[in-house]
Design an enzyme around this catalytic site. Structure first.
Site, short mmCIF file in Angstrom:
data_model
loop_
_atom_site.label_atom_id
_atom_site.label_comp_id
_atom_site.label_asym_id
_atom_site.label_seq_id
_atom_site.Cartn_x
_atom_site.Cartn_y
_atom_site.Cartn_z
N ASN A 154 -80.21 4.84 -40.36
CA ASN A 154 -80.52 3.50 -39.88
C ASN A 154 -79.77 3.24 -38.57
O ASN A 154 -79.03 4.12 -38.09
CB ASN A 154 -80.15 2.47 -40.95
CG ASN A 154 -78.64 2.29 -41.08
OD1 ASN A 154 -77.89 3.26 -41.04
ND2 ASN A 154 -78.20 1.06 -41.24
N CYS A 189 -77.09 1.73 -37.66
CA CYS A 189 -75.63 1.78 -37.63
C CYS A 189 -75.05 3.00 -38.34
O CYS A 189 -73.84 3.08 -38.56
CB CYS A 189 -75.06 0.50 -38.23
SG CYS A 189 -75.51 -0.99 -37.32
N GLU A 219 -75.03 4.08 -41.38
CA GLU A 219 -74.46 4.10 -42.73
C GLU A 219 -75.49 4.51 -43.79
O GLU A 219 -75.12 5.05 -44.83
CB GLU A 219 -73.84 2.75 -43.10
CG GLU A 219 -74.81 1.65 -43.46
CD GLU A 219 -75.21 0.81 -42.26
OE1 GLU A 219 -75.65 -0.33 -42.44
OE2 GLU A 219 -75.07 1.31 -41.12
#
Length: 916
Positions: free
Chosen positions: A348, A350, A352
């Protein structure tokens, strides 16, 4: 079912008692003003919230999560309404799908979940708050999506469309473009392919026009390219080259601010870029071997280049503009629970959430500080109950939520990926009196994370017994159980010396039980945990720190009822001082000092050994970048996914520092890492005053002048002898050639420096002459060479670039080069270590032989290095509190945002640039 679901028992509430009666409610007016214009950006009167909620949390709730048009009868106006809307919808879905044994269990679920939300003990990701239970809108509940794109024009155009739909729904997406053939390969009909970087332009332009959720924030996205792709070098430099363009345009007078009318000409700014590297590539870097770039279509080798050169390019580009980050492909897929379903290619925005292509993940985060008792003990029972309750709620969401594409819906419902995590770890450690950058802090964080993921998988196993395992479980049972066993194995590596026995015991017991249940009953969810940035929802829960981040600073800004702001010392500080044994008089004195001076350095009665407890991400008592990486490595073995976090480095950090950070992150088993070097971006800066009021060079020179004046008042000028020895050397920085002559005292100390440059015009030549005289006078009046070096290295202006000096390969200006050369020639190794200046040979030895026995790490050693101790760097001098020079202004209210993981969040209205 062999075990009762813990989350479906009462813990916080009592049967027949309304959970809303557990707090005192009040009505207040929500108002958000534009920082730059003073105009009201949002206003709603009579908002009903618990009296314990801050004004910031109230503003975020009303501006972002209340549904219905303002001033209309349908407009929501109370947290009770929102909690009922979300929770009652989930309870209804759960009863329909057989999650509950009956109405009583459904009522328990609803009461307990409402209690968590109104007491700020936990929060779902944003799409749940503004979509679930709202009539007439898609019930999109996931914040994170991974897409895929193939090497066809239809697939590429479909990628644009799918991203647009996801952004409109309030979420973010990521995609790996490595399946698209490179610009070095031919098309079937003749001609040469465009390559993935060219198609990134179209996707970037599309993302820049869409506000997520149609409301508050620009699109959040991630673009990934494998390190073996032939276009990887072009990919590495895309954003760095655009950053240079932005600086040039700004210098020429163009408006390059966050919403500047000329900023649109800077491309690739709407995505985070990451390079996917393998263990084979990283070993090639350490061993100095060549690396092969292979054609996408045929697999043939199109080019070979030194792996170290490619890694250096990644580090150099990141030094210039903070992109690209690095994702460690081999580590990611080593921890893959469903390898038979396909490898993990993307993430995704970011970094994570990492799992299958065309999949999604809905997130929820727990406010850790709410589970810390007044006596310093951790409420394990309350915490694990919250974990279990949230996993049940999130799994109900998976089967009933809407998805942007049929492919994503199919994958998500088949594998049921969840992302439970937490916020406020930094505040929790400070409240306990534990330094973030310490063995104790890392061990405590590891234990909490182990318990969280252990109970999440335990609940998932219980759900499998009640409503069935995920569809792909039978095909990947071996992989699922293998990874659960890996998690369990790492529990024994937590340093129990620093952790309360009850936490270690809880972690050991739950993983033993989870492994047994998984073997007997299966698992409901292919993934359960990760650490998101928790930007908006962290503020909604009034967290001092987001995600896994340490505290930003000891002084916070608070929005007041009726408008306006005030600064105040974090409430975690007095709590930490009490934990460390200070009496109330000392606490009041230290807090008053921080409030006045905006720093804890020099505070009366504070013991020096306690300073690390109050170290922050920014300010004059900072955590080193190695401390950030070490904390990530301690908790990573207990997460299904990865960690959204940006490792902050000071402006003085070098390319080599960034290269070492990327290599160290791989050694310690991280799945991904992103860095930010302070002040490396021209766009969207936080400026404490207008640029014409504070030129960068003037500030440095003014400070140096003060030092010279002070020394001059205490000492006389020490002139050089008429006949003296000197050394002269030629240099080249980019296209600038020159000569530097250093005159020496009889004992070998430098006493004068003269710099001549050619082919650069009379203005630069004159400035360098004047600069040489000033430096020479300073040296003769006793200014230490180390002071000059500290002030002038990393100064940036043209000409800059590659040099012809084997010890200094890159220089950010002529001045940067000269003083790096002087440091190498005239300062001892210890002084240069403090300044971060090393020769190429010293850097190479550090990279090749990082341990005392000077051997290359094996894969086994890499695995065993999780949670290893990392020696912190000394605190950085002259850091400016609270300044994040890359922080954008909020798109919604105009206030300055702050970093949260890999994203930014507005502390005023909760708008985030990420996907939480």
């Amino acid at each position: 079912m062999k075990k009762q679901l813990k989350g479906l028992e009462r813990h916080f509430t009592s049967q027949g008692v309304d959970p809303f009666a557990s707090v005192v409610w009040e009505r207040r007016d929500a108002k958000i003003s534009n920082y730059r214009t003073g105009e009201v950006a949002f206003e709603q009167d009579g908002v009903e919230v618990p009296s314990t909620w801050s004004m910031n949390a109230t503003n975020i709730l009303s501006q972002k999560y209340f549904r219905g048009a303002l001033d209309s009868p349908d407009r929501e106006g109370s947290l009770k309404t929102v909690a009922d809307r979300i929770v009652d919808t989930l309870a209804s879905w759960g009863q329909k799908d057989g999650y509950f044994t009956g109405p009583d269990e459904a009522a328990t679920f609803a009461d307990e979940l409402k209690y968590l939300l109104i007491h700020q003990r936990a929060a779902f990701n944003s799409p749940v708050w503004f979509n679930i239970g709202v009539k007439g809108v898609p019930q999109q509940g996931s914040a994170c999506f991974i897409l895929s794109v193939d090497d066809t024009m239809d697939a590429i155009l479909n990628w644009y469309r799918e991203e647009g739909v996801i952004f409109k729904g309030g979420s973010g997406s990521g995609v790996n473009l490595s399946r698209i053939r490179s610009s070095m390969e031919h098309l079937n009909g003749g001609g040469t392919a465009s390559g993935p970087v060219s198609f990134m332009r179209g996707a970037d332009a599309s993302a820049g026009t869409i506000k997520s959720g149609g409301k508050t924030r620009r699109a959040a996205k991630m673009v990934i390219l494998d390190v073996s792709h032939p276009d990887v070098e072009e990919f590495i430099w895309t954003k760095a080259i655009e950053e240079r363009k932005a600086r040039t345009l700004e210098a020429a007078g163009f408006d390059m601010g966050v919403d500047g009318k000329d900023a649109f000409s800077v491309q690739y700014q709407n995505a985070n870029n990451s390079v996917r590297v393998s263990d084979e590539f990283m070993q090639a870097v350490l061993e100095g071997r060549d690396w092969e770039l292979r054609a996408v279509t045929t697999g043939e080798v199109l080019r070979r280049l030194p792996a170290r050169e490619l890694m250096r390019q990644i580090a150099q580009a990141a030094w210039e503009c903070a992109d690209p980050g690095v994702q460690y492909d081999s580590t990611i897929n080593r921890w893959h629970t469903t390898p038979n379903a396909g490898r993990i290619n993307g993430s995704n925005p970011c970094s994570e959430y990492m799992h299958l292509d065309n999949s999604s993940c809905n997130l929820a985060s727990i406010n850790l500080l709410k589970y810390l008792n007044d006596d310093g003990s951790f409420d394990v029972d309350g915490f694990t109950h919250a974990v279990s309750l949230l996993i049940v709620a999130q799994d109900i969401l998976v089967g009933n939520a809407d998805y942007p594409t049929d492919k994503i819906a199919k994958t998500s419902r088949a594998f049921r990926q969840l992302g439970i995590g937490y916020a406020n770890l930094g505040a929790l450690l400070m409240a306990l009196g534990l330094p973030y950058d310490s063995e104790a802090g890392r061990a405590y964080g590891a234990a909490i994370t182990a318990i969280m993921t252990g109970y999440a998988y335990d609940t998932s196993a219980c759900l499998a017994a009640r409503v069935g395992a995920f569809d792909g479980y039978d095909a990947d049972r071996e992989g699922m159980l293998r990874v659960i066993g890996m998690h369990h194995e790492h529990v024994s590596k937590i340093n129990s010396y620093f952790v309360p026995p009850e936490l270690i015991t809880a972690a050991q017991e739950i993983w033993q039980e989870t492994e047994t249940l998984a073997q007997e009953q299966g698992i409901r969810n292919a993934q359960v945990s990760l650490l998101a940035p928790t930007g908006t929802i962290g503020l909604l829960m009034d967290c001092d720190t987001t995600g896994i981040e340490p505290d930003l600073g000891l002084v916070k800004f608070k929005t007041l009822v009726g408008g306006g702001t005030m600064t105040f010392v974090n409430q975690t500080v007095p709590r930490a001082l009490r934990s460390l044994g200070y009496d109330q008089t000392a606490i009041d004195s230290i807090v008053a000092y921080i409030d006045e001076h905006k720093t804890i350095l020099g505070a009366p009665q504070l013991k020096e050994e306690h300073l690390p407890v109050f170290a922050c991400a920014m300010g004059d008592n900072v955590i080193s970048y190695r401390g950030h990486i070490a904390m990530m490595s301690a908790v990573q073995p207990f997460l299904s996914g990865a960690i959204s976090k940006t490792v902050n480095l000071p402006e003085s950090a070098t390319v080599e520092d960034i290269e070492e950070a990327y290599i160290e992150s791989w050694r310690l088993g991280l799945k991904a890492v992103a860095i930010y070097r302070d002040n490396c971006k021209v766009g969207q800066p936080l400026q404490t005053m207008r640029k014409e009021e504070k030129p960068v060079v003037t500030a440095e020179v003014a400070e140096l002048r003060r030092e010279i004046a002070d020394l001059g008042s205490r000492s006389k000028r020490e002139r050089l002898p008429r006949h003296r020895q000197s050394r002269t050397y030629a240099f080249q920085v980019a296209d600038a050639e020159g000569y530097a002559t250093v005159g020496e005292y009889p004992d070998g100390r430098p006493g004068e420096v003269f710099i001549k440059v050619s082919k650069q015009g009379s203005t630069l030549a004159g400035v360098m002459d004047a600069f040489s005289i000033a430096v020479s006078l300073g040296l003769q009046h006793g200014v230490p060479m180390e002071t000059f070096v500290r002030k002038y290295v990393n100064m940036r202006f043209e000409p800059a670039g590659i040099t012809d000096d084997q010890d200094i390969r890159i220089a950010s200006s002529l001045v940067d080069y000269i003083f790096r050369r002087l440091a190498i020639d005239y300062l001892d190794t210890d002084s240069r270590d403090d300044l971060g200046i090393h020769t190429t040979g010293e850097r190479t030895r550090s990279l090749l032989f990082p341990t005392e026995d000077s051997h290359l790490p094996s894969n086994k050693e890499i695995d065993e290095s999780y949670g290893a101790s990392v020696t912190p760097l000394p605190p950085l001098d002259d850091a400016t509190p609270f300044v994040q020079s890359d922080a954008p202004y909020c798109y919604s209210c105009g206030n300055v945002m702050q970093r949260s993981g890999s994203c930014f969040v507005c502390a005023s209205c909760g708008t985030t640039s990420g996907c939480s």
